[in-house]
Design an enzyme around this catalytic site. Sequence first.
Site, mmCIF file in Angstrom:
data_model
loop_
_atom_site.group_PDB
_atom_site.id
_atom_site.type_symbol
_atom_site.label_atom_id
_atom_site.label_comp_id
_atom_site.label_asym_id
_atom_site.label_seq_id
_atom_site.Cartn_x
_atom_site.Cartn_y
_atom_site.Cartn_z
ATOM 1 N N TYR A 10 0.759 -1.421 -0.004
ATOM 2 C CA TYR A 10 0.085 0.116 0.572
ATOM 3 C C TYR A 10 0.920 0.882 -0.399
ATOM 4 C CZ TYR A 10 -4.514 -2.099 0.462
ATOM 5 O OH TYR A 10 -5.644 -3.075 -0.259
ATOM 6 N N ASP A 236 -16.756 -11.518 9.888
ATOM 7 C CA ASP A 236 -14.935 -11.261 9.722
ATOM 8 C C ASP A 236 -14.467 -10.224 11.077
ATOM 9 O OD1 ASP A 236 -12.503 -10.422 8.610
ATOM 10 O OD2 ASP A 236 -13.352 -9.332 6.770
ATOM 11 N N LYS A 265 -6.317 -11.064 13.209
ATOM 12 C CA LYS A 265 -5.395 -9.684 13.365
ATOM 13 C C LYS A 265 -4.908 -9.531 15.369
ATOM 14 C CE LYS A 265 -6.382 -6.669 9.962
ATOM 15 N NZ LYS A 265 -7.364 -6.294 9.659
HETATM 16 C C1 LIG Z 1 -6.784 -6.517 7.861
HETATM 17 C C2 LIG Z 1 -8.230 -7.064 7.459
HETATM 18 C C3 LIG Z 1 -8.697 -8.357 6.619
HETATM 19 C C4 LIG Z 1 -7.303 -9.103 6.078
HETATM 20 O O1 LIG Z 1 -6.285 -9.581 7.157
HETATM 21 P P1 LIG Z 1 -4.912 -9.456 6.577
HETATM 22 O O2 LIG Z 1 -4.440 -10.393 7.279
HETATM 23 O O3 LIG Z 1 -4.425 -8.459 6.689
HETATM 24 O O4 LIG Z 1 -5.688 -10.453 4.832
HETATM 25 C C5 LIG Z 1 -9.775 -8.697 6.763
HETATM 26 N N1 LIG Z 1 -10.820 -8.167 6.983
HETATM 27 C C6 LIG Z 1 -10.675 -7.659 7.637
HETATM 28 C C7 LIG Z 1 -12.195 -7.036 8.701
HETATM 29 C C8 LIG Z 1 -9.931 -6.683 9.074
HETATM 30 O O5 LIG Z 1 -9.958 -5.656 9.073
#
Ligand SMILES: *Cc1c(COP(=O)(O)O)cnc(C)c1O
Length: 423
Positions: A10, A236, A265
């Site tokens: 990015y 998600d 994360k």
């Molecule tokens: C960061 C993020 C992802 C992607 O995760 P990566 O580990 O960067 O592939 C997917 N969904 C949400 C809501 C995110 O914030």
Amino acid sequence: MHSRSIWRPYTQERIAAPPVELVKASGAHLFTKSGQKLLDGISSWWLITHGHCHPRITEAIASQAAKMDQVIFANFTHEPAEELAEQLIQITPPDLTRVFLSDNGSTAVEVALKMALQACSQLGQPNKQMFVTFEHAYHGDTVGAMSVSGDSVFNRPYGKTLFQTIKAKQTTLSTAPTKDYVSDFEHIIEEHHEEIAGVILEPLIQGAGGMIFWPPDAVKQIASLCHKHDVLLIFDEVMTGFGRTGKMLALDHIGVTPDFLCLSKGLTGGSLPLSVTMTTEKIYGAFLDSKKDKMFFHGHSFTGNPISCAAAVANFQVFKENNFTRNLELIEAAHNRSLEKLKHKLSIRDARVCGTVAAFNLPTESDSYLSSALDRLTTVTLESGLFIRPLGNTIYLMPPFCTTQDEVETAWSVIGDAILKRL
Ligand SMILES: *Cc1c(COP(=O)(O)O)cnc(C)c1O
């Protein structure tokens, strides 16, 4: 000195400021080679939970690395993975009983999408092949995850190759009534449920789309529409998971059990790559058969990495030892106080706070993520010891949980001053 060979994520390399070399990270802070101490205002891309290099997590990593590194997970199991699964089961709703491991958030989403499609077909609903997604959603950078994200600059260059989804409208006004979030979706699902496998959304906060807050009630209504029409629901929580919103999971604010839950994360406290896709007994059962062709055709080289799993288990321990909700409340209160002050100075109308996440949008000539006006903000606040990375005109803080109230308030006043004086 930095290598000319590295291509950063990015980053428009032609105009971006050169990268700052870091030599150390500890607690809420990053330390530069030139001796500067920076507050990590966005938890290093939303990853860090209790702080950088938390001793419990660092020790767990060191001790696991010395014992057993990577092993193939298809034929074997090990204590760090078993223990992690147990911990995950404890923090999630009772119906989420199965844990599939992978190694990043985008992949956790891909896994949920593939499981949903295959489960529908193996449960005798082969026509269910579509997904409903929301405007401004962000689910990752791999092709499937981009396909289910809202149209944005992130996925526009790849548009023709992405698979089709049905996009539900979404308002960006956090004060909008619930019906503004739900009515378009309701229409879609009533019309098309026979071809819809699943619905994917970020509960409570759409992150990369611009820290857009949803009312918990809207998500609840969406969930009940999914239930009514036999459509699978994917949460998600890659960003919202692990305390970010003030509770362990965003779904704890909503009181809904999805069919799939994606986490990544904060899972290892932000220390190592790891992700999970959790699902129900019903979905798991759809893959069981005496013949092999119904198994889930998915796995990664690093699935179940013992070192990452050990880091995640240690992260859970820290959650238990610390009174983490208290820390989160203090950060939330500091956000609220600071934004209350800034509101008047900067005439902000859309300040919003949820747990450790606080944001507002600066009225700029262009709302675009690509606007370079705000790049300067990062440079200016860095001089005052604060690292932030606005999303277009969305200015936000999401600091690690060990950040003190004073540090939060100082960060906001640095941002306020930078905006008032320098932009
Ligand atoms: C960061 C993020 C992802 C992607 O995760 P990566 O580990 O960067 O592939 C997917 N969904 C949400 C809501 C995110 O914030």
